[in-house]
Design an enzyme around this catalytic site. Sequence first.
Site, PDB file in Angstrom:
ATOM      1  N   LYS A   1       0.923  -0.989  -0.098  1.00  0.00           N
ATOM      2  CA  LYS A   1       0.074  -0.355   0.127  1.00  0.00           C
ATOM      3  C   LYS A   1       0.961   1.125  -0.012  1.00  0.00           C
ATOM      4  O   LYS A   1       0.577   2.068  -0.868  1.00  0.00           O
ATOM      5  CB  LYS A   1      -1.042  -0.077   1.374  1.00  0.00           C
ATOM      6  CG  LYS A   1      -2.173   1.004   1.362  1.00  0.00           C
ATOM      7  CD  LYS A   1      -2.710   0.900   2.690  1.00  0.00           C
ATOM      8  CE  LYS A   1      -4.040   0.177   2.539  1.00  0.00           C
ATOM      9  NZ  LYS A   1      -5.142   0.334   3.606  1.00  0.00           N
TER      10      LYS A   1
ATOM     11  N   ARG B   1     -17.938  10.630   6.561  1.00  0.00           N
ATOM     12  CA  ARG B   1     -18.786   9.544   6.003  1.00  0.00           C
ATOM     13  C   ARG B   1     -17.898   9.254   4.638  1.00  0.00           C
ATOM     14  O   ARG B   1     -17.610  10.110   3.783  1.00  0.00           O
ATOM     15  CB  ARG B   1     -20.116  10.246   5.556  1.00  0.00           C
ATOM     16  CG  ARG B   1     -21.121  10.199   6.468  1.00  0.00           C
ATOM     17  CD  ARG B   1     -22.329  11.241   6.036  1.00  0.00           C
ATOM     18  NE  ARG B   1     -21.809  12.491   5.617  1.00  0.00           N
ATOM     19  CZ  ARG B   1     -22.328  13.667   5.089  1.00  0.00           C
ATOM     20  NH1 ARG B   1     -23.700  13.219   5.055  1.00  0.00           N
ATOM     21  NH2 ARG B   1     -21.815  14.629   4.740  1.00  0.00           N
TER      22      ARG B   1
ATOM     23  N   CYS C   1     -19.114   1.047   9.514  1.00  0.00           N
ATOM     24  CA  CYS C   1     -18.946   1.676  11.060  1.00  0.00           C
ATOM     25  C   CYS C   1     -20.223   1.176  11.596  1.00  0.00           C
ATOM     26  O   CYS C   1     -20.137   0.862  12.714  1.00  0.00           O
ATOM     27  CB  CYS C   1     -19.052   3.330  10.978  1.00  0.00           C
ATOM     28  SG  CYS C   1     -17.328   3.937  10.241  1.00  0.00           S
TER      29      CYS C   1
ATOM     30  N   PHE D   1     -30.659  10.353   6.954  1.00  0.00           N
ATOM     31  CA  PHE D   1     -30.757   9.005   7.819  1.00  0.00           C
ATOM     32  C   PHE D   1     -32.151   8.395   7.747  1.00  0.00           C
ATOM     33  O   PHE D   1     -32.336   7.652   8.503  1.00  0.00           O
ATOM     34  CB  PHE D   1     -29.992   8.832   9.039  1.00  0.00           C
ATOM     35  CG  PHE D   1     -28.389   8.939   8.713  1.00  0.00           C
ATOM     36  CD1 PHE D   1     -27.819   8.118   8.435  1.00  0.00           C
ATOM     37  CD2 PHE D   1     -27.986  10.264   8.672  1.00  0.00           C
ATOM     38  CE1 PHE D   1     -26.299   8.261   8.470  1.00  0.00           C
ATOM     39  CE2 PHE D   1     -26.442  10.681   8.495  1.00  0.00           C
ATOM     40  CZ  PHE D   1     -25.566   9.361   8.340  1.00  0.00           C
TER      41      PHE D   1
HETATM   42  P1  NAD Z   1      -8.727   0.559   7.349  1.00  0.00           P
HETATM   43  O1  NAD Z   1      -8.720  -0.937   7.614  1.00  0.00           O
HETATM   44  O2  NAD Z   1      -9.257   1.094   6.028  1.00  0.00           O
HETATM   45  O3  NAD Z   1      -7.170   1.136   7.592  1.00  0.00           O
HETATM   46  C1  NAD Z   1      -6.506   0.893   8.555  1.00  0.00           C
HETATM   47  C2  NAD Z   1      -5.092   0.613   8.099  1.00  0.00           C
HETATM   48  O4  NAD Z   1      -4.227   0.421   9.171  1.00  0.00           O
HETATM   49  C3  NAD Z   1      -4.759  -0.411   7.204  1.00  0.00           C
HETATM   50  O5  NAD Z   1      -4.157   0.303   6.071  1.00  0.00           O
HETATM   51  C4  NAD Z   1      -3.701  -1.260   8.079  1.00  0.00           C
HETATM   52  O6  NAD Z   1      -2.826  -1.587   7.280  1.00  0.00           O
HETATM   53  C5  NAD Z   1      -3.086  -0.171   8.881  1.00  0.00           C
HETATM   54  N1  NAD Z   1      -2.182  -0.506  10.079  1.00  0.00           N
HETATM   55  C6  NAD Z   1      -2.886  -1.684  11.026  1.00  0.00           C
HETATM   56  N2  NAD Z   1      -1.930  -1.651  11.862  1.00  0.00           N
HETATM   57  C7  NAD Z   1      -1.031  -0.741  11.717  1.00  0.00           C
HETATM   58  C8  NAD Z   1      -0.071  -0.564  12.548  1.00  0.00           C
HETATM   59  N3  NAD Z   1       0.649  -0.980  13.546  1.00  0.00           N
HETATM   60  N4  NAD Z   1       0.965   0.629  12.118  1.00  0.00           N
HETATM   61  C9  NAD Z   1       0.698   1.161  10.924  1.00  0.00           C
HETATM   62  N5  NAD Z   1      -0.268   0.786  10.092  1.00  0.00           N
HETATM   63  C10 NAD Z   1      -1.240  -0.211  10.636  1.00  0.00           C
HETATM   64  O7  NAD Z   1      -9.565   1.269   8.521  1.00  0.00           O
HETATM   65  P2  NAD Z   1     -10.524   2.534   8.314  1.00  0.00           P
HETATM   66  O8  NAD Z   1     -12.165   2.295   7.709  1.00  0.00           O
HETATM   67  O9  NAD Z   1      -9.686   3.483   8.034  1.00  0.00           O
HETATM   68  O10 NAD Z   1     -10.953   2.863   9.932  1.00  0.00           O
HETATM   69  C11 NAD Z   1      -9.765   3.068  10.922  1.00  0.00           C
HETATM   70  C12 NAD Z   1     -10.627   3.430  12.129  1.00  0.00           C
HETATM   71  O11 NAD Z   1     -11.461   4.489  12.070  1.00  0.00           O
HETATM   72  C13 NAD Z   1     -11.424   2.387  12.795  1.00  0.00           C
HETATM   73  O12 NAD Z   1     -11.417   2.290  14.212  1.00  0.00           O
HETATM   74  C14 NAD Z   1     -13.023   2.734  12.262  1.00  0.00           C
HETATM   75  O13 NAD Z   1     -13.969   2.201  13.172  1.00  0.00           O
HETATM   76  C15 NAD Z   1     -12.847   4.314  12.296  1.00  0.00           C
HETATM   77  N6  NAD Z   1     -13.567   5.074  11.649  1.00  0.00           N
HETATM   78  C16 NAD Z   1     -13.792   4.664  10.210  1.00  0.00           C
HETATM   79  C17 NAD Z   1     -14.778   5.467   9.214  1.00  0.00           C
HETATM   80  C18 NAD Z   1     -14.947   5.052   7.875  1.00  0.00           C
HETATM   81  O14 NAD Z   1     -15.900   5.516   7.248  1.00  0.00           O
HETATM   82  N7  NAD Z   1     -14.224   4.043   7.377  1.00  0.00           N
HETATM   83  C19 NAD Z   1     -15.324   6.635   9.843  1.00  0.00           C
HETATM   84  C20 NAD Z   1     -15.156   7.144  11.158  1.00  0.00           C
HETATM   85  C21 NAD Z   1     -14.145   6.181  12.085  1.00  0.00           C
END
Ligand code: NAD
Length: 459
Positions: A35, A153, A262, A251
């Site tokens: 990535k 979002r 989420c 919503f």
């Molecule tokens: P994601 O799975 O898309 O991305 C997480 C990234 O973290 C991955 O690329 C993974 O390789 C990396 N990673 C894991 N462990 C690591 C480490 N030790 N060091 C470096 N990189 C590491 O997740 P996301 O959708 O971005 O969500 C992240 C957090 O944000 C979650 O807790 C989620 O609930 C929250 N969140 C997500 C959204 C959404 O819409 N996706 C919105 C608000 C909050």
Amino acid sequence: MDVVMIGAGYVGLTTGACLAELGHCVVCVDTDSMKVARLNRAEVPIYEPGLSELIRRHMMAGRLAFTHDLASAAPQADAIFIAVGTPSGDDGDIDLSYVKGAAAELAPLVKPGAVIVIKSTVVAGTARMIADLVAEIRGDSDVHVASNPEFLREGSAIGDFLEADRIVIGADDAHSADVLAELYAPLRKKGVPFVTTTTTNAELVKYAANAFLALKIGFINEVADLCEAADGDVAAVAEGIGLDRRIGRAFLDAGPGFGGSCFPKDTRAFAATGRRYRQPQALVETLIQRNEARKTKLAAKIIAQLGGKGGRVAVLGTAFKSNTDDVRDSAALTVIPALLDAGIAVVAHDPKARKATERLVPGALWRDCPYEAAKDADALVILTEWADYARLDLGRISGLMAGRSIVDCRNLFAPHEVTRHGLKYVSIGRRPATPTPRQKEKHPGAGAGNWTDIAAAPA
Ligand code: NAD
């Protein structure tokens, strides 16, 4: 300020690029070296409108970089965000191992006064637990751990950051609050409201907000079922209640049940937190159950209507909503395997989510355009509200399909627009619309095929 973002997923990439837009120098760190290599070639691994352009612009300007080497990036940083995944564990609670792993790796690297900011969605008490973990590893209790939950979002993430409704800062010490206030100062100047509170309150705000929004969706879905039975129209009801400023229109779109990265995960974690503290969140527990049942029921109804004789169903849309390639917990992940298990051929289309869907639910045939997917289908099911689907040429669809029924789980059309092409239209929260005798005369195939009234099918 110098910022490090640990985790270059949806949240980390968007937040990192937007913090660069605010004028900070950001290094995004991810353990996924493939990535990172792609990002360094300015190839953005997710689809999010406007994100690629923003990332390229700030890479060129030298304000945004990507690495897998935390040790080289962390020591200079004033703020280090943890934006790694927090997947659901077996009991609905979240798996904090990625957050803990990142914090442990980070602990010996941060400079004194640097603030570790938890961006990931985490349960109440996590920031304090991470502060203890970091203090123990460093052998020094002078650590700063803050909480800054994310409300973006997918599909409108950049706007949600730069024009946020509010920024919630959870800080248990004045220094952490000051650093975060400075980091977000450009947004405060634009008038974005700030809520500065304790880390535990900030963590609870995130879950309570998502649980509430998910309850709105669950509520309107139940109202939709009532509308179908009572000869109502859920769109009119949603408009009528949504114009009340105390309620709001957002919503309140009935559909196949909520999905995404989420709402399903966060409602499960919220319910698990309630159980842990012996304060059961009964509304949310019921919501989770009803939402999952809705997807299963939808699949069962489609199968029942094909009469157990197999057949071919075109599925349009597998992303959990439009403008994203995210398929986590989408209705398609329940519907497609159920159709395949029942011996029904599934021909799928999604403008962005094909790869992600194929990885999770193999077995469907894929087509590059919705018309190709519709060819020879006994029924066509719309699961995602992509704008292109709302512009489909229904006359052409009608001519391509073998059967007559369109099951629109997003209410993209007015019923008469569909039936005038000799198609039967099954939508959500409205009685199914069948072609009139005149329309049938014009389209002799109307009403043919093996589809009957989906709404009246047994659950
Ligand atoms: P994601 O799975 O898309 O991305 C997480 C990234 O973290 C991955 O690329 C993974 O390789 C990396 N990673 C894991 N462990 C690591 C480490 N030790 N060091 C470096 N990189 C590491 O997740 P996301 O959708 O971005 O969500 C992240 C957090 O944000 C979650 O807790 C989620 O609930 C929250 N969140 C997500 C959204 C959404 O819409 N996706 C919105 C608000 C909050």
